[in-house]
Scaffold this motif. Structure first.
Motif, PDB file in Angstrom:
ATOM      1  N   ASP A  83       0.874  -1.176   0.000  1.00 11.16           N
ATOM      2  CA  ASP A  83       0.000   0.000   0.000  1.00 11.16           C
ATOM      3  C   ASP A  83       0.914   1.230   0.000  1.00 11.16           C
ATOM      4  O   ASP A  83       1.664   1.438   0.961  1.00 11.16           O
ATOM      5  N   LYS A  84       0.851   2.023  -1.040  1.00 15.90           N
ATOM      6  CA  LYS A  84       1.746   3.183  -1.157  1.00 15.90           C
ATOM      7  C   LYS A  84       1.650   4.101   0.065  1.00 15.90           C
ATOM      8  O   LYS A  84       2.607   4.765   0.442  1.00 15.90           O
ATOM      9  N   ALA A  85       0.457   4.140   0.670  1.00 15.48           N
ATOM     10  CA  ALA A  85       0.263   5.020   1.829  1.00 15.48           C
ATOM     11  C   ALA A  85       1.210   4.672   2.976  1.00 15.48           C
ATOM     12  O   ALA A  85       1.485   5.506   3.838  1.00 15.48           O
ATOM     13  N   ASP A  86       1.702   3.436   2.990  1.00 15.74           N
ATOM     14  CA  ASP A  86       2.630   3.022   4.057  1.00 15.74           C
ATOM     15  C   ASP A  86       4.077   3.358   3.728  1.00 15.74           C
ATOM     16  O   ASP A  86       4.978   3.077   4.517  1.00 15.74           O
ATOM     17  N   TYR A  87       4.315   3.923   2.538  1.00  6.83           N
ATOM     18  CA  TYR A  87       5.695   4.074   2.076  1.00  6.83           C
ATOM     19  C   TYR A  87       6.067   5.512   1.708  1.00  6.83           C
ATOM     20  O   TYR A  87       6.784   5.756   0.763  1.00  6.83           O
ATOM     21  N   GLY A  88       5.549   6.452   2.500  1.00  8.56           N
ATOM     22  CA  GLY A  88       5.973   7.842   2.330  1.00  8.56           C
ATOM     23  C   GLY A  88       7.390   8.042   2.855  1.00  8.56           C
ATOM     24  O   GLY A  88       7.918   7.202   3.588  1.00  8.56           O
ATOM     25  N   LEU A  89       7.994   9.159   2.492  1.00  7.80           N
ATOM     26  CA  LEU A  89       9.317   9.487   3.023  1.00  7.80           C
ATOM     27  C   LEU A  89       9.236   9.631   4.539  1.00  7.80           C
ATOM     28  O   LEU A  89       8.202  10.044   5.087  1.00  7.80           O
TER      29      LEU A  89
END
Lengths: 111, 423
Positions: free
Chosen positions: B142-148
């Protein structure tokens, strides 16, 4: 015919222009370290008495509207400042006891 | 007879209750102490990494290498105008996200998004992961878990600070304290013409802090920069500060000034007279329309006033000159015997060639002094490391040297105590 670098009003400084009209502090500092004291003395002796006239001339134009030859004249004044410490204080191109120390100017204002 | 009154205790050193015994500089040569400083100081204190003028537009960014914390960060201005900081690291395989040509060199620019050079993962200016190459082939991603990963970031008086702690123990304002925050009434935002110098110096970062927080050395080390008439008068007079201040881990030294344009010709350098500028800055100061009292500046009310040097713990100095310009120093530790020194000069932008030439002479003069200081430090570092002498006297004008080394030891001791409790 050779192209001139400086405004015609400052033709007397033209012999120094090719060597000392340098756009960045890094170039000017390198030129200082690569020069003899005699070379810097000649630049200093020629520019110091003309600096007031050069600034008065350049002050008629806004700084960001200077033409190429006018910017060259400004850069020549920066070189006058650059050689002033060797001439007035150190008696040598380098800062005494500065050895391998350096201090690079990474960002500088124009022009 | 002192030229300036001392506090009732008889000395500044006793006034600040710092002890008068000789000092040890083990904190500047010990690898063990350096490793402790990484955690106890540089991952706990608020660190200044730049100014808001370096981020003029939406998407403007710069990176900052923080070798002392073994990391790199990217500071960016978002679409909402907020300044944010992130660890400069792609969430996918750990590649450094923002760099050009040389991964260890700092960079800056303007962008709409950050794109990793390795597999083209993309991040919005607020750090959110916005694109994953061949996303369908990942497993439950889930992209939401992979922010900077964000870094605590706050702005005071246009100065951008970060804090590498998981949760900072103090807000930036509380950390800076009243002596420093009062300076926000100084019009920093008007002084945007910038000269930025950098050097690697082979000494402990604190030794260079020391060099600029006492002026006892000035008439001696820098004697040749001035005409002989001036130098001999200065050496004979010695140095006395009209005021020192301490507030928590931060400190301030103020000096009286001179009006060089009133001095006899043999007291000033010819190029200074021609450019009307020099070490103290342009002789013709720009109008700045502020009240030094409101900004907590020139506390002794000197006239003429020279400068105030605010030493912000741990590694940041704001030095405000009487001639209406200022400069900052940063000292970024790399090793016990090495740091990166940064000096930045700020002027009201020159309106004409004459003002620009005056700035140039101030900047060139700054560099001549800086080079002398830098090399002296290497000479100090190598001899301290011999440990032949372990106790060194400090005089009252070196009171801030004493204060800073005490603060360094206190922060390390406090950290060690906390570690012991947790273990």
């Amino acid at each position: 015919m050779d192209a001139t670098l400086l405004p015609s009003e400052f033709a007397d400084l033209e012999p120094f222009a090719a060597t000392w009209c340098l756009a960045t502090e890094r170039e000017r500092y390198a030129a200082r370290l690569a020069s003899t004291m005699d070379e810097m003395q000649a630049l200093y002796d020629a520019t110091m008495p003309r600096a007031e006239a050069a600034m008065t001339y350049l002050d008629q134009i806004p700084l960001d509207e200077l033409s190429a030859d006018q910017v060259h004249l400004l850069h020549l004044l920066y070189s006058m400042v650059m050689v002033s410490f060797p001439i007035e204080c150190w008696g040598q191109p380098r800062v005494p006891d500065s050895g391998a120390a350096y201090l690079d100017l990474v960002v500088e204002p124009g022009p | 007879m002192p030229r300036w009154p001392k506090p009732p205790e008889g000395s500044w050193t006793e006034h600040f209750d710092l002890g008068t015994e000789p000092m040890n500089y083990d904190d500047s040569i010990s690898q063990e102490f350096f490793e402790l400083e990484r955690e106890a100081v540089f991952k706990r204190a608020w660190l200044n990494v730049g100014r808001v003028e370096q981020l003029p537009r939406t998407g403007s960014y710069f990176t900052k290498e923080l070798a002392v914390a073994k990391t790199s960060i990217v500071v960016v201005k978002g679409k909402d105008g907020e300044v944010r900081a992130f660890y400069n690291m792609c969430r996918h395989r750990g590649n450094k996200l923002v760099w050009n040509d040389y991964p260890k060199e700092e960079t800056s620019g303007t962008t709409r998004q950050f794109v990793c050079k390795y597999h083209a993962w993309r991040y919005d200016l607020d750090g959110a992961c916005s694109f994953v190459q061949q996303e369908q082939e990942f497993f439950d991603l889930d992209k939401a878990d992979y922010g900077l990963v964000p870094v605590h970031c706050d702005v005071w008086a246009g100065f951008i600070f970060v804090n590498l702690a998981k949760e900072p123990e103090q807000s930036l304002r509380d950390f800076l304290g009243p002596m420093v925050t009062k300076m926000e009434n100084y019009p920093f935002e008007k002084l945007t013409e910038r000269y930025f110098y950098r050097a690697t110096v082979k000494s402990n970062w604190k030794l260079y802090m020391d060099a600029f927080q006492e002026f006892y050395h000035a008439p001696i080390l820098h004697a040749k920069q001035s005409p002989p008439e001036w130098s001999s008068a200065a050496a004979k007079a010695g140095f006395e500060a009209p005021a020192y201040k301490v507030d928590g881990p931060h400190r301030l030294v103020s000096t009286a000034g001179v009006h060089p344009w009133n001095l006899a010709e043999d007291m000033t350098k010819p190029v200074d007279r021609v450019t009307r500028s020099g070490l103290f800055g342009p002789w013709d100061a720009p109008e700045l329309d502020f009240d030094p009292k409101d900004a907590g500046i020139n506390p002794a009310g000197c006239d003429p006033w020279g400068l105030d040097s605010f030493q912000l713990w741990p590694n940041f100095v704001i030095l405000v000159w009487g001639q209406n310009w200022y400069l900052t120093y940063h000292y970024w530790p790399v090793a016990p015997d090495e740091h990166v020194f940064e000096g930045t000069l700020y002027f009201v932008p020159a309106k004409n060639a004459r003002e620009r030439v005056a700035h140039e002479n101030a900047a060139v003069t700054f560099k001549e002094f800086g080079l002398q200081d830098a090399n002296t430090l290497e000479a100090t570092q190598t001899m301290l490391e011999s440990r032949v002498i372990e106790r060194f006297p400090l005089m009252d004008q070196e009171v801030l040297v004493r204060h800073m080394h005490k603060v360094a030891r206190d922060w390390v001791d406090e950290y060690k105590k906390k570690q012991d409790v947790e273990v």
